[in-house]
Write a protein that holds these residues in place. Structure first.
Motif, PDB file in Angstrom:
ATOM      1  N   GLY A  45       0.795  -1.221   0.000  1.00  0.00           N
ATOM      2  CA  GLY A  45       0.000   0.000   0.000  1.00  0.00           C
ATOM      3  C   GLY A  45       0.827   1.269   0.000  1.00  0.00           C
ATOM      4  O   GLY A  45       0.447   2.253   0.653  1.00  0.00           O
ATOM      5  N   SER A  46       1.934   1.289  -0.718  1.00  0.00           N
ATOM      6  CA  SER A  46       2.795   2.479  -0.743  1.00  0.00           C
ATOM      7  C   SER A  46       2.048   3.676  -1.316  1.00  0.00           C
ATOM      8  O   SER A  46       1.239   3.559  -2.239  1.00  0.00           O
ATOM      9  CB  SER A  46       4.045   2.211  -1.590  1.00  0.00           C
ATOM     10  N   ARG A  47       2.376   4.868  -0.767  1.00  0.00           N
ATOM     11  CA  ARG A  47       1.742   6.102  -1.225  1.00  0.00           C
ATOM     12  C   ARG A  47       2.659   6.899  -2.153  1.00  0.00           C
ATOM     13  O   ARG A  47       2.263   7.964  -2.632  1.00  0.00           O
ATOM     14  CB  ARG A  47       1.353   6.976  -0.028  1.00  0.00           C
ATOM     15  N   ASP A  48       3.861   6.395  -2.401  1.00  0.00           N
ATOM     16  CA  ASP A  48       4.766   7.081  -3.315  1.00  0.00           C
ATOM     17  C   ASP A  48       4.837   6.312  -4.644  1.00  0.00           C
ATOM     18  O   ASP A  48       3.893   5.621  -5.016  1.00  0.00           O
ATOM     19  CB  ASP A  48       6.146   7.255  -2.669  1.00  0.00           C
ATOM     20  N   GLU A  49       5.965   6.407  -5.327  1.00  0.00           N
ATOM     21  CA  GLU A  49       6.107   5.786  -6.653  1.00  0.00           C
ATOM     22  C   GLU A  49       6.683   4.371  -6.592  1.00  0.00           C
ATOM     23  O   GLU A  49       7.143   3.848  -7.608  1.00  0.00           O
ATOM     24  CB  GLU A  49       7.021   6.671  -7.515  1.00  0.00           C
ATOM     25  N   THR A  50       6.648   3.736  -5.418  1.00  0.00           N
ATOM     26  CA  THR A  50       7.247   2.408  -5.267  1.00  0.00           C
ATOM     27  C   THR A  50       6.700   1.408  -6.274  1.00  0.00           C
ATOM     28  O   THR A  50       7.461   0.704  -6.958  1.00  0.00           O
ATOM     29  CB  THR A  50       7.024   1.892  -3.832  1.00  0.00           C
ATOM     30  N   LEU A  51       5.392   1.309  -6.393  1.00  0.00           N
ATOM     31  CA  LEU A  51       4.788   0.317  -7.294  1.00  0.00           C
ATOM     32  C   LEU A  51       5.165   0.590  -8.743  1.00  0.00           C
ATOM     33  O   LEU A  51       5.513  -0.350  -9.486  1.00  0.00           O
ATOM     34  CB  LEU A  51       3.273   0.316  -7.128  1.00  0.00           C
ATOM     35  N   GLU A  52       5.122   1.827  -9.172  1.00  0.00           N
ATOM     36  CA  GLU A  52       5.441   2.163 -10.562  1.00  0.00           C
ATOM     37  C   GLU A  52       6.894   1.824 -10.882  1.00  0.00           C
ATOM     38  O   GLU A  52       7.200   1.324 -11.971  1.00  0.00           O
ATOM     39  CB  GLU A  52       5.168   3.652 -10.825  1.00  0.00           C
TER      40      GLU A  52
END
Length: 315
Positions: A45-52
């Motif tokens: 559930g990261s709120r930064d660009e971690t997933l991208e």
């Protein structure tokens, strides 16, 4: 036939360190021959660009799998989500912040090939951590060890290599209030420690504060032992015996001409002390009852929004 090593990496708001992590993971696969590697990222559930950033890495590296959880469930749940999906013959759990060096993995693999099921990394030093955090960690491990008969790995985190039978054993633990470090000890199997110096974070900020660490410690104690309840029972019995003796003293001493006296201050002190003790023990009982309540609801441990599996684990 080559064996597969899965590397599980929970990640929460780690965009600042991912580039360096990818570089060292690529160096790992280039230096270790004779094995297939799977890199399984769990985005919690990261709120930064971690997933991208992970998605872009997966497009250039066919070894990469990733799970995107529907929200932030916490690291303990993120780890079981990864454990449920790893494909390898062995699993390495490592944090994304590079405090635990990927370069230690080849040494873990060698010990695993010698027949060890759980090769855990024990810290010789912990750079970047405060004196208070180091001492409270020592106190916690001593407390946990003294309250159970199961050997506890001291100065050890989640960084370790686990054989497939350890993975299958951990998948059977479905409680929602989790302390995976305690579970590693509980499952047993053949263990081997390997020492290393823990580095400070290379970038970003730690996700652990004292409130979260206290919650994790409470989860570990209440999920691993019933010693607090036993201590409360023994202490209650001792206090009851002392109170009974004191009542006998108050009844008997007038027979010898000793006046009882008002004793208002001492009476209030005893009442306040006993009230505080009772509240503490009610809180201990409440912690266990609360966990029973959470488990009886039988909710799923996590929900997955997106899952990408490595295209070719034999690359």
């Amino acid at each position: 036939m080559k064996k597969t090593i899965s590397v599980l990496i929970p990640a929460y708001n780690e965009q600042a360190v991912l580039a360096a992590l990818f570089e060292r993971l690529d160096a790992l696969t280039a230096s270790v021959k004779g094995y297939y590697f799977e890199f399984l990222f769990v985005n919690d559930g990261s709120r930064d660009e971690t997933l991208e950033i992970i998605k872009r890495y997966a497009k250039t590296n066919r070894r990469v799998s990733y799970i995107n959880l529907s929200r932030n469930f916490g690291k303990e749940i993120a780890m079981i989500a990864g454990i449920d999906h790893v494909q390898g013959d062995a699993l390495v759990i490592i944090d994304a912040d590079l405090q635990d060096p990927p370069e230690l993995i080849p040494d873990m693999i060698k010990l695993w090939e010698q027949g060890y099921d759980d090769v855990y990394a024990r810290r010789k030093s912990r750079d970047g951590e405060t004196w208070l955090k180091k001492k409270t960690s020592q106190w916690y491990y001593k407390l946990l060890q003294s309250s159970t008969t199961i050997p506890i790995q001291i100065d050890t985190g989640d960084f370790r290599l686990l054989d497939r039978r350890c993975i299958d054993a951990l998948k059977q633990f479905r409680e929602s209030q989790r302390n995976t470090k305690a579970m590693f000890s509980w499952i047993g199997y053949k263990k081997k420690e390997i020492f290393y110096d823990r580095d400070p974070r290379i970038a970003g900020e730690t996700k652990w504060n004292y409130r979260k660490l206290i919650n994790l410690a409470i989860d570990g104690i209440t999920s691993f032992t019933t010693a607090p309840l036993r201590i409360a029972s023994v202490f209650g019995l001792i206090v009851s015996c002392l109170a009974f003796c004191y009542v006998l003293y108050l009844v008997i001493r007038p027979l010898f001409g000793v006046p009882t006296g008002a004793g208002y201050s001492s009476l209030m002190a005893v009442i306040l002390f006993m009230g505080g003790v009772q509240m503490i023990f009610l809180g201990i009982i409440g912690e266990y009852i609360g966990r029973i309540f959470n488990e009886t609801k039988q909710r799923p441990l996590y929900l997955i929004e997106e899952y990408h599996q490595a295209h070719d684990k034999k690359q």
